[in-house]
Design a protein around this motif. Sequence first.
Motif, PDB file in Angstrom:
ATOM      1  N   ARG A  69       0.919  -1.252  -0.311  1.00  0.00           N
ATOM      2  CA  ARG A  69       0.179   0.381   0.097  1.00  0.00           C
ATOM      3  C   ARG A  69       0.883   1.115  -0.050  1.00  0.00           C
ATOM      4  N   SER A  70       0.394   1.493  -1.149  1.00  0.00           N
ATOM      5  CA  SER A  70       1.848   2.853  -1.245  1.00  0.00           C
ATOM      6  C   SER A  70       2.465   2.881  -0.932  1.00  0.00           C
ATOM      7  N   GLY A  71       3.554   1.915  -1.505  1.00  0.00           N
ATOM      8  CA  GLY A  71       4.726   2.215  -1.770  1.00  0.00           C
ATOM      9  C   GLY A  71       5.379   1.166   0.031  1.00  0.00           C
ATOM     10  N   VAL A  72       4.574   0.747   0.311  1.00  0.00           N
ATOM     11  CA  VAL A  72       4.650  -0.120   1.878  1.00  0.00           C
ATOM     12  C   VAL A  72       3.966  -1.630   1.590  1.00  0.00           C
ATOM     13  N   VAL A  73       5.761  -2.519   2.020  1.00  0.00           N
ATOM     14  CA  VAL A  73       5.002  -3.628   1.386  1.00  0.00           C
ATOM     15  C   VAL A  73       4.572  -4.498   3.085  1.00  0.00           C
ATOM     16  N   THR A  74       4.376  -5.535   2.654  1.00  0.00           N
ATOM     17  CA  THR A  74       4.296  -6.374   4.139  1.00  0.00           C
ATOM     18  C   THR A  74       3.740  -7.838   3.933  1.00  0.00           C
ATOM     19  N   LEU A  75       5.065  -8.431   5.234  1.00  0.00           N
ATOM     20  CA  LEU A  75       4.896  -9.236   4.286  1.00  0.00           C
ATOM     21  C   LEU A  75       4.212 -10.208   5.571  1.00  0.00           C
ATOM     22  N   THR A  76       3.833 -11.420   5.854  1.00  0.00           N
ATOM     23  CA  THR A  76       2.794 -12.287   6.467  1.00  0.00           C
ATOM     24  C   THR A  76       3.098 -13.880   6.266  1.00  0.00           C
TER      25      THR A  76
END
Length: 242
Positions: free
Chosen positions: A201-208
Amino acid sequence: MDTVDSLLTTVREALAREPRLDLGRYPIRLWWEWNDLGMAGDLPDVASKKLALERAAAVPGVAHIIDQLHVIPDRRLPDGAVLEHVCRDLLAEPALQPFTLRSRGGDEVRTWRDAGGEARGAIEVRVEDGVVTLDGDVTGLGHKRLAGVLAWWVPGVRDVVNGLGVSPREQDNDGEMADGVRLVLEKDPLVSTESVSISSRSGVVTLTGAVGSDAAREAAERDAWCVWGVDRVENQLVVSAR
């Protein structure tokens, strides 16, 4: 205090608030040049470089940044050796086979692969003082991102300037970013993406999700930071014994 001094002070304060930046050990030099903020220094990893840029860019009054932040490589190599390694890795990547591959060192241009009449674009590689520059055109943002990460993975690289264009023009979005990160993680032999979810989202990557070891968790985050367009990585991966 004049406007420029006040702005530089505000940027320094913003950098100091970022917990992942160790400015005592890895100082960042700031200056103001015309209407641009200059930033220079040697940092321990790509995450530190991108976080410093993100913090500075968020300061009101900073519109453009002269980026001279570099990553300290595990070992320094001559530019010729780095150039050779980058080109061999790009040459070996099946997803990049449709593109002509060239390197430029001084006045010498070497063609590593001539895709001929079937070429869908071209990639040109230059290396100067450990900084890899990629120029040319590819047909997708995934190709651009993959080429950039392959360059970052080469020993001795201090920075990657990814100037590859995408033709025909392709609109970037959160889905494209997540797909690009997944493609890169799938190329890393240390990381199994079977139980990994990626959102952007908007350049923020979340790894789960889950990975099999601490080394895999660290590698996944490190890989994501190397992807062009990623400004921040939130690593929520857990280590699950198998």
